[in-house]
Design a protein around this motif. Sequence first.
Motif, PDB file in Angstrom:
ATOM      1  N   UNK A 142       1.102  -0.908  -0.232  1.00 13.37           N
ATOM      2  CA  UNK A 142      -0.268   0.311  -0.517  1.00 13.37           C
ATOM      3  C   UNK A 142       1.066   0.964   0.353  1.00 13.37           C
ATOM      4  N   UNK A 143       0.893   1.941  -0.573  1.00 13.14           N
ATOM      5  CA  UNK A 143       1.337   3.265  -0.848  1.00 13.14           C
ATOM      6  C   UNK A 143       0.547   4.877  -1.241  1.00 13.14           C
ATOM      7  N   UNK A 144       1.156   5.991  -0.668  1.00 15.46           N
ATOM      8  CA  UNK A 144       0.913   6.730  -0.701  1.00 15.46           C
ATOM      9  C   UNK A 144      -0.520   7.032   0.198  1.00 15.46           C
ATOM     10  N   UNK A 150       0.845   6.046   7.294  1.00 18.98           N
ATOM     11  CA  UNK A 150       0.454   7.603   6.726  1.00 18.98           C
ATOM     12  C   UNK A 150       0.907   8.192   8.235  1.00 18.98           C
ATOM     13  N   UNK A 151       1.739  10.095   7.847  1.00 19.07           N
ATOM     14  CA  UNK A 151       1.704  10.756   8.396  1.00 19.07           C
ATOM     15  C   UNK A 151       0.931  11.822   8.704  1.00 19.07           C
ATOM     16  N   UNK A 154       0.581  14.075   5.832  1.00 21.00           N
ATOM     17  CA  UNK A 154       0.820  13.654   4.356  1.00 21.00           C
ATOM     18  C   UNK A 154      -0.134  15.063   3.388  1.00 21.00           C
ATOM     19  N   UNK A 155       0.556  14.804   2.649  1.00 19.86           N
ATOM     20  CA  UNK A 155       0.055  16.046   1.760  1.00 19.86           C
ATOM     21  C   UNK A 155       0.637  16.104  -0.080  1.00 19.86           C
ATOM     22  N   UNK A 156      -0.038  15.725  -1.078  1.00 23.20           N
ATOM     23  CA  UNK A 156       0.573  15.691  -2.319  1.00 23.20           C
ATOM     24  C   UNK A 156      -0.065  15.764  -3.100  1.00 23.20           C
ATOM     25  N   UNK A 157       0.138  16.832  -3.637  1.00 22.23           N
ATOM     26  CA  UNK A 157      -1.048  17.693  -5.044  1.00 22.23           C
ATOM     27  C   UNK A 157      -1.234  17.157  -6.208  1.00 22.23           C
ATOM     28  N   UNK A 158      -0.498  15.609  -6.386  1.00 24.91           N
ATOM     29  CA  UNK A 158      -1.188  14.974  -7.901  1.00 24.91           C
ATOM     30  C   UNK A 158      -2.448  15.262  -8.294  1.00 24.91           C
TER      31      UNK A 158
END
Length: 399
Positions: A142-144, A150-151, A154-158
Amino acid sequence: MFKIKKWLKKIPFVVSVVSKVYDFYRKVYMFLCNKFRSVDENKAVFISFNGLSYSDNPKAISEKLHEMKPQMEIVWLFLNPEEKIQLVPDYVRCVQADTFSALKELATSKYWIDNFCKPLYTYKGKNQIYVQTWHGDRGFKKVLYSSTFLPKKFRILEKDICDVMISGSDFGKSVHETAFRFEGVTLNNGTPRNDMLVRNDPEQKKNIDKKVRKLLGIEAETKIFLYAPTLRREASESGGKQASDGIDLIKILEVLEDKFKEKWCCVVRAHSAVGGIQGIPEDYHKIKNGNLVEDMNDLLFITDFLITDYSSSAGDFALLNKPIILFQSDRAAYIDRDRTFYFDIDVTPFIIVENNDQLIQELEKIEMSMIPENCKAILDFYDTNETGNSSEKIIEYIM
């Protein structure tokens, strides 16, 4: 002294503030470059594994793009561009990653192709196209956003800036859409790095085989077994070596040579995020350093037999109809400390062993005539959609 100690306690806070200010400045710089310098419709910027290598899906797309549209300017971002100049084609312009020069290239390029997440300070204009290719399609972990570990922040822009994603299976498409929380277009025509595995062109394979054998010092007729475990969190965070967990590579070589009556060598490739693998005999002439090879798929292409653990390379290697064994001696600890899985691995078609004795037993009884059937079962498990022309399909879609 008290004042100094008090100041030292504040350093993490100071570092955090400075970092945020610097990120803001970088985002503003990208914004200004994008708005006041024209976006070049004939430029594409590529980066793989955060600038570590010329490899993976971005490499495959880059080379196909030049073949289809030679007028395009192709820029690659590298952490060590001086070292990569000799590895990339002449038409590639190398730029230092994580610099303002790199930010300017991105801000003024029509196309972005990446296999990792962009930094949070990234600014992308509406007139630009971002293709996220990710680096694992048929994996286990499991990813992202799907990760168990998960911290909180945690945040991503995608999910906000990505225009198109790619996948080589229905499983991969589902994973990417949930892991990225992506609701846009996913092209499920295959993963570009695997186009060459699907086509399996004899001339291309001959050239790659010759190049890799020369680099690693492997004789032409010697069979290759690749040992390529995925990273362990502790080693990744420390930059040190990870444990080999009881695998006996010399014994494996002896069994392979006895069973098939041919010369064999072992190529060991550690994950790029760790400093190597402990317990690997470094002075044994039949064990080679696979990390000298820039692109993992070049190794897969010429390998005769793969041993990994939880790496998505297993799902790629099945395309070649060659034997795969998953050596999972630390599964309980891995689940506890590193990653959890998308499914119960024990109900998959993979051949799985928990220790070296089991591994030797599987080697001794393996029937090569049954391997294509096993590989087909693996590919069917993931609902694989590799076409062999995914790079071309992506370029046609975005252009």
